[in-house]
Motif scaffolding. Structure first.
Motif, short mmCIF file in Angstrom:
data_model
loop_
_atom_site.label_atom_id
_atom_site.label_comp_id
_atom_site.label_asym_id
_atom_site.label_seq_id
_atom_site.Cartn_x
_atom_site.Cartn_y
_atom_site.Cartn_z
N SER A 56 -24.36 -13.97 25.40
CA SER A 56 -25.79 -14.23 25.54
C SER A 56 -26.21 -14.29 27.00
O SER A 56 -27.30 -13.84 27.37
CB SER A 56 -26.17 -15.52 24.82
OG SER A 56 -25.54 -16.65 25.40
N ALA A 57 -25.32 -14.82 27.87
CA ALA A 57 -25.63 -14.88 29.31
C ALA A 57 -25.74 -13.47 29.88
O ALA A 57 -26.61 -13.18 30.71
CB ALA A 57 -24.56 -15.67 30.04
N ALA A 58 -24.86 -12.57 29.45
CA ALA A 58 -24.92 -11.19 29.91
C ALA A 58 -26.22 -10.52 29.45
O ALA A 58 -26.88 -9.80 30.21
CB ALA A 58 -23.72 -10.41 29.40
N ALA A 59 -26.59 -10.78 28.20
CA ALA A 59 -27.82 -10.19 27.66
C ALA A 59 -29.04 -10.69 28.42
O ALA A 59 -29.95 -9.92 28.75
CB ALA A 59 -27.94 -10.50 26.18
N GLU A 60 -29.07 -11.99 28.73
CA GLU A 60 -30.19 -12.57 29.46
C GLU A 60 -30.31 -11.97 30.86
O GLU A 60 -31.42 -11.77 31.38
CB GLU A 60 -30.02 -14.08 29.56
CG GLU A 60 -30.24 -14.82 28.25
CD GLU A 60 -29.90 -16.29 28.36
OE1 GLU A 60 -29.77 -16.80 29.50
OE2 GLU A 60 -29.75 -16.94 27.30
N ALA A 61 -29.16 -11.69 31.49
CA ALA A 61 -29.17 -11.13 32.85
C ALA A 61 -29.40 -9.62 32.83
O ALA A 61 -29.66 -9.02 33.88
CB ALA A 61 -27.86 -11.44 33.56
N GLY A 62 -29.27 -9.02 31.67
CA GLY A 62 -29.44 -7.57 31.58
C GLY A 62 -28.25 -6.78 32.09
O GLY A 62 -28.41 -5.67 32.60
N VAL A 63 -27.04 -7.37 31.93
CA VAL A 63 -25.84 -6.66 32.34
C VAL A 63 -24.93 -6.43 31.13
O VAL A 63 -25.00 -7.14 30.14
CB VAL A 63 -25.05 -7.43 33.43
CG1 VAL A 63 -25.89 -7.59 34.68
CG2 VAL A 63 -24.56 -8.77 32.92
N ARG A 64 -24.09 -5.41 31.24
CA ARG A 64 -23.15 -5.06 30.17
C ARG A 64 -21.74 -5.37 30.65
O ARG A 64 -21.38 -5.06 31.78
CB ARG A 64 -23.27 -3.57 29.84
CG ARG A 64 -22.38 -3.10 28.71
CD ARG A 64 -22.71 -1.67 28.33
NE ARG A 64 -22.25 -0.72 29.34
CZ ARG A 64 -21.09 -0.07 29.29
NH1 ARG A 64 -20.26 -0.27 28.28
NH2 ARG A 64 -20.76 0.79 30.23
N ILE A 65 -20.94 -6.01 29.79
CA ILE A 65 -19.57 -6.34 30.14
C ILE A 65 -18.68 -5.14 29.83
O ILE A 65 -18.54 -4.73 28.68
CB ILE A 65 -19.08 -7.59 29.37
CG1 ILE A 65 -19.96 -8.79 29.72
CG2 ILE A 65 -17.62 -7.88 29.72
CD1 ILE A 65 -19.67 -10.03 28.88
N ILE A 66 -18.11 -4.56 30.87
CA ILE A 66 -17.24 -3.41 30.71
C ILE A 66 -15.92 -3.81 30.07
O ILE A 66 -15.48 -3.21 29.09
CB ILE A 66 -16.94 -2.75 32.06
CG1 ILE A 66 -18.22 -2.31 32.78
CG2 ILE A 66 -15.99 -1.56 31.89
CD1 ILE A 66 -17.99 -1.95 34.24
N SER A 67 -15.29 -4.84 30.64
CA SER A 67 -13.93 -5.17 30.19
C SER A 67 -13.61 -6.63 30.42
O SER A 67 -14.24 -7.31 31.22
CB SER A 67 -12.91 -4.31 30.94
OG SER A 67 -12.84 -4.69 32.31
N VAL A 68 -12.58 -7.07 29.69
CA VAL A 68 -11.92 -8.35 29.95
C VAL A 68 -10.57 -8.01 30.57
O VAL A 68 -9.82 -7.18 30.07
CB VAL A 68 -11.73 -9.16 28.66
CG1 VAL A 68 -10.81 -10.35 28.91
CG2 VAL A 68 -13.08 -9.63 28.12
N ASN A 69 -10.23 -8.65 31.67
CA ASN A 69 -9.02 -8.38 32.43
C ASN A 69 -8.19 -9.67 32.47
O ASN A 69 -8.65 -10.66 33.05
CB ASN A 69 -9.44 -7.95 33.84
CG ASN A 69 -8.32 -7.40 34.68
OD1 ASN A 69 -7.18 -7.76 34.50
ND2 ASN A 69 -8.68 -6.54 35.63
N ALA A 70 -7.03 -9.79 31.88
CA ALA A 70 -6.24 -8.69 31.37
C ALA A 70 -5.17 -9.26 30.45
O ALA A 70 -4.83 -10.45 30.52
CB ALA A 70 -5.55 -7.94 32.50
#
Length: 268
Positions: A56-70
């Motif tokens: 939800s924090a990513a959506a609010e900021a308007g960013v997309r999470i590419i990956s989780v590392n690792a």
């Protein structure tokens, strides 16, 4: 068609001490719409923040999470590694990430090449259903260190082909590790993520100096773009950035440096 300019993203390691919302805002304020998050110990998967909250924090900021590392030591497949892989894949899917980064054993303890390749294929075969069932891509990241069990992107690509894994696995092209390994191999069609890092002296492999911009980033970025890579180029910067007074300004200057270098070279 060649992508005109790099799609710049921001990796969590560049700003590990701010909370996840501040990190997403930092990326957004730099005009970046893509980010990578990771397990860094001090924010072991985001200091325990539930995946739904990260999403939800990513959506609010308007960013997309590419990956989780690792997933660490992924090519040393054990029941414990399988459980760890499932848990990380669950978190990645729940937070909206598109991929899980896979990091090989890096302690110098590995046997001959043939056995290493066999162990790598075993791990990839086991990871395929875990990733497929969650709609994730596995991003294999060879490391250029002499102690690493998988230094070469070419070896990783060979293993992916051997397990018929082209629909599930991609490579991470890290500019630091590419230089450190002395590798000339580019696989633009199999590359899923580029880490923009840097190395000033590839012979100083124990703990090389990384800097904003780096020493060979421009030529590698240009080769990837020319080869048809159209994915994100994520700033993966280490300790040198953590003490900067104005991190946002440093990122902006680094983006300008890279983009100006590409334009200057193309205009010659």
């Amino acid at each position: 068609m060649r992508q005109a300019t790099p799609r710049i993203a921001l990796d969590r390691v560049a700003a590990p001490r701010v909370d996840v919302r501040e990190f997403f805002a930092l990326a957004r304020d730099q005009g970046m719409t893509e980010v990578d998050i990771r397990d860094l110990g001090i924010n072991a998967i985001e200091r325990g923040v539930p995946a739904a909250n990260v999403r939800s924090a990513a959506a609010e900021a308007g960013v997309r999470i590419i990956s989780v590392n690792a997933l660490q030591r992924f090519n040393e497949w054990t029941p414990a590694r399988e459980a760890e892989a499932s848990n990380l894949a669950d978190y990645a899917a729940a937070c909206g990430a598109k991929a899980l980064v896979l990091v090989p054993v890096n302690d110098g303890s590995w046997p001959a090449y043939g056995e290493r390749q066999g162990n790598l294929r075993v791990a990839l075969k086991a990871l395929k259903p875990i990733l497929q069932s969650r709609g994730l891509i596995g991003l294999i990241e060879p490391l250029g260190f002499h102690t690493c069990s998988l230094r070469s992107k070419k070896a990783a690509a060979k293993a992916v082909a051997a397990v018929d894994g082209q629909s599930v696995f991609r490579l991470v092209h890290d500019t630091f590790h590419h230089t450190l390994a002395g590798e000339a191999f580019f696989s633009c069609e199999l590359t899923g993520l580029v880490h923009i890092s840097g190395v000033n002296d590839p012979t100083f492999w124990i703990y090389p100096d990384r800097v904003l911009g780096g020493s060979d980033n421009g030529s590698q970025i240009r080769a990837l773009l020319d080869g048809g890579y159209a994915g994100p180029f994520s700033f993966e910067l280490v300790e040198e950035t953590h003490t900067l007074d104005d991190l946002a300004r440093a990122f902006a200057a680094s983006v300008d440096l890279i983009e100006h270098g590409l334009l200057t070279r193309e205009s010659v």
